[in-house]
Design a protein around this motif. Structure first.
Motif, PDB file in Angstrom:
ATOM      1  N   ILE A 102       0.846  -1.194   0.000  1.00  0.00           N
ATOM      2  CA  ILE A 102       0.000   0.000   0.000  1.00  0.00           C
ATOM      3  C   ILE A 102       0.879   1.241   0.000  1.00  0.00           C
ATOM      4  CG2 ILE A 102      -1.763   1.296   1.272  1.00  0.00           C
ATOM      5  CD1 ILE A 102      -2.607  -1.381   2.564  1.00  0.00           C
ATOM      6  N   LEU A 103       0.482   2.258  -0.782  1.00  0.00           N
ATOM      7  CA  LEU A 103       1.155   3.554  -0.789  1.00  0.00           C
ATOM      8  C   LEU A 103       0.142   4.656  -0.482  1.00  0.00           C
ATOM      9  CD1 LEU A 103       3.565   5.461  -1.421  1.00  0.00           C
ATOM     10  CD2 LEU A 103       2.847   5.385  -3.835  1.00  0.00           C
ATOM     11  N   ASP A 104       0.453   5.460   0.525  1.00  0.00           N
ATOM     12  CA  ASP A 104      -0.358   6.629   0.884  1.00  0.00           C
ATOM     13  C   ASP A 104       0.412   7.873   0.446  1.00  0.00           C
ATOM     14  OD1 ASP A 104      -1.996   8.547   2.126  1.00  0.00           O
ATOM     15  OD2 ASP A 104      -1.018   8.272   4.081  1.00  0.00           O
ATOM     16  N   ILE A 105      -0.191   8.662  -0.421  1.00  0.00           N
ATOM     17  CA  ILE A 105       0.481   9.843  -0.967  1.00  0.00           C
ATOM     18  C   ILE A 105      -0.066  11.109  -0.311  1.00  0.00           C
ATOM     19  CG2 ILE A 105       0.857  11.225  -3.047  1.00  0.00           C
ATOM     20  CD1 ILE A 105       0.841   8.656  -4.669  1.00  0.00           C
ATOM     21  N   GLY A 106       0.850  11.935   0.239  1.00  0.00           N
ATOM     22  CA  GLY A 106       0.456  13.122   0.983  1.00  0.00           C
ATOM     23  C   GLY A 106       0.004  12.735   2.371  1.00  0.00           C
ATOM     24  N   THR A 107       0.845  12.026   3.091  1.00  0.00           N
ATOM     25  CA  THR A 107       0.414  11.331   4.311  1.00  0.00           C
ATOM     26  C   THR A 107       0.085  12.247   5.480  1.00  0.00           C
ATOM     27  OG1 THR A 107       0.892   9.354   5.634  1.00  0.00           O
ATOM     28  CG2 THR A 107       2.724  10.915   5.313  1.00  0.00           C
ATOM     29  N   GLY A 108       0.703  13.438   5.560  1.00  0.00           N
ATOM     30  CA  GLY A 108       0.407  14.347   6.673  1.00  0.00           C
ATOM     31  C   GLY A 108       0.724  13.717   8.024  1.00  0.00           C
ATOM     32  N   THR A 109      -0.284  13.583   8.878  1.00  0.00           N
ATOM     33  CA  THR A 109      -0.095  12.959  10.198  1.00  0.00           C
ATOM     34  C   THR A 109       0.217  11.474  10.094  1.00  0.00           C
ATOM     35  OG1 THR A 109      -2.449  12.431  10.362  1.00  0.00           O
ATOM     36  CG2 THR A 109      -1.724  14.518  11.340  1.00  0.00           C
ATOM     37  N   GLY A 110       0.001  10.909   8.907  1.00  0.00           N
ATOM     38  CA  GLY A 110       0.148   9.462   8.738  1.00  0.00           C
ATOM     39  C   GLY A 110      -1.108   8.701   9.072  1.00  0.00           C
TER      40      GLY A 110
ATOM     41  N   ILE B 185      -2.996   2.307  -4.037  1.00  0.00           N
ATOM     42  CA  ILE B 185      -2.490   3.669  -3.837  1.00  0.00           C
ATOM     43  C   ILE B 185      -3.673   4.508  -3.359  1.00  0.00           C
ATOM     44  CG2 ILE B 185      -1.588   5.745  -4.954  1.00  0.00           C
ATOM     45  CD1 ILE B 185       0.056   3.965  -6.795  1.00  0.00           C
ATOM     46  N   VAL B 186      -3.456   5.234  -2.271  1.00  0.00           N
ATOM     47  CA  VAL B 186      -4.522   6.045  -1.683  1.00  0.00           C
ATOM     48  C   VAL B 186      -3.986   7.449  -1.432  1.00  0.00           C
ATOM     49  CG1 VAL B 186      -3.906   5.178   0.636  1.00  0.00           C
ATOM     50  CG2 VAL B 186      -6.131   6.282   0.272  1.00  0.00           C
TER      51      VAL B 186
ATOM     52  N   GLN C 234      -5.719  -1.023  -7.117  1.00  0.00           N
ATOM     53  CA  GLN C 234      -6.783  -0.036  -6.896  1.00  0.00           C
ATOM     54  C   GLN C 234      -6.241   1.313  -6.448  1.00  0.00           C
ATOM     55  OE1 GLN C 234      -9.376  -2.236  -4.189  1.00  0.00           O
ATOM     56  NE2 GLN C 234     -10.806  -2.591  -5.868  1.00  0.00           N
ATOM     57  N   LEU C 235      -6.898   2.343  -6.944  1.00  0.00           N
ATOM     58  CA  LEU C 235      -6.588   3.731  -6.613  1.00  0.00           C
ATOM     59  C   LEU C 235      -7.771   4.300  -5.827  1.00  0.00           C
ATOM     60  CD1 LEU C 235      -4.768   6.261  -7.071  1.00  0.00           C
ATOM     61  CD2 LEU C 235      -6.011   6.622  -9.233  1.00  0.00           C
ATOM     62  N   PHE C 236      -7.504   4.834  -4.644  1.00  0.00           N
ATOM     63  CA  PHE C 236      -8.538   5.423  -3.790  1.00  0.00           C
ATOM     64  C   PHE C 236      -8.209   6.892  -3.550  1.00  0.00           C
ATOM     65  CE2 PHE C 236      -8.929   0.957  -2.718  1.00  0.00           C
ATOM     66  CZ  PHE C 236     -10.277   0.764  -2.420  1.00  0.00           C
ATOM     67  N   PHE C 237      -9.222   7.757  -3.685  1.00  0.00           N
ATOM     68  CA  PHE C 237      -9.049   9.189  -3.437  1.00  0.00           C
ATOM     69  C   PHE C 237     -10.123   9.698  -2.476  1.00  0.00           C
ATOM     70  CE2 PHE C 237      -7.170   9.677  -7.900  1.00  0.00           C
ATOM     71  CZ  PHE C 237      -5.900  10.015  -7.456  1.00  0.00           C
TER      72      PHE C 237
END
Length: 291
Positions: free
Chosen positions: A120-128, A193-194, A248-251
């Protein structure tokens, strides 16, 4: 001073700004944070007196609340899907709609995660909050998280340790595809990717409250009116290269741009594009599957 008298001062000073119910919520949150008291404490011991030293953080918090500083910044933490997260001015405060996005991913993949290790990849994670919650709920998954902000990544790393999960944090600018591909090269392809990227248009600022505009990072919030999908397009292009077939791509998306989002994703090799509403009936999430 008696604790209930301090609560009365909170109402006198803050009700016009927040309303009495939210003021009570703030007050109980603060006495839980500072003293481990709960709302029953005042009911069971209405004469409870605090010393001057004990009063001080409550009156400091009152002053900050009058300036509409977020309560989460005052106590330095918040909760997301039942997990604790540190927050500060360098990170967005996690929202309930983001919890819905994470829950959607968990519901889609909990069975598959048991059978094989998801990547899994989280893009723009901020606080995580997204990456860490997924790592917690899908313990066999291998989770990566990307952000351009060094300060945000520091908080995210603290939050991963706080929640006892392993997440690989990486620094890169998603608008620089070559940089992202270089940073992610060793990770190979992803199953998911989310992203919850910046999506608030400048024209929408008038709808936003002072506690967001003055205290949360512009970098994580705003996009230009004439190019509101800039981050989504960059992430979708990256996903074309970095997702496995059928990955899958999640936004999380701008509630006003659901149709535009669907149309944009359709221009890339994705199928089964699904728009989902949040608990308030607003278009807030999108899922797509790579060919």
């Amino acid at each position: 001073m008696m604790l209930r008298d301090i609560q009365g001062i909170y109402h006198k000073e803050l009700d016009a700004i927040y309303g009495p119910d939210e003021v009570d919520s703030f007050f109980y949150w603060l006495i839980e944070h500072y003293f481990k008291f709960n709302r029953l404490t005042i009911a069971l011991d209405p004469q409870l007196v605090l010393t001057k030293t004990e009063e001080q953080p409550l009156f400091e918090a009152l002053s900050r609340l009058k300036n509409q500083e977020p309560i989460q910044h005052i106590i330095g933490e918040t909760e997301f899907l039942g997990l604790p997260f540190k927050v500060n001015r360098h990170t967005l405060i996690p929202r309930p709609e983001t919890e819905e996005l994470v829950q959607w991913i968990i519901n889609c993949h909990s069975e598959r995660s048991e059978a094989s290790q998801l990547k899994i990849l989280d893009i723009g994670t901020g606080t995580g909050c997204i990456a860490i919650s997924l790592a917690k709920q899908l313990p066999k998954a291998q989770v990566f998280a990307l952000d351009v902000s060094e300060e945000a990544l520091k908080i995210a790393q603290q939050n991963a340790a706080l929640n006892n999960v392993e997440v690989t944090f990486l620094k890169a600018n998603v608008l620089n595809k070559a940089e992202c591909l270089s940073v992610l090269e060793a990770a190979s392809k992803f199953d998911i990717i989310v992203s919850n990227p910046p999506y608030v248009r400048q024209l929408e600022k008038k709808e936003m409250k002072k506690n967001v505009l003055d205290y949360e990072p512009d970098l994580a919030l705003f996009v230009a009116d004439d190019n509101p999908l800039v981050f989504y397009r960059a992430i979708t292009q990256l996903a074309v290269d970095m997702l496995q077939p059928n990955g899958q791509l999640f936004f999380e998306i701008n509630q006003y741009l659901g149709a535009e989002m669907q149309q944009m994703v359709k221009t890339y090799p994705f199928k089964h594009i699904a728009l989902r509403q949040d608990m308030f009936g607003k278009d807030r999430m999108l899922k797509a599957e790579k060919y």
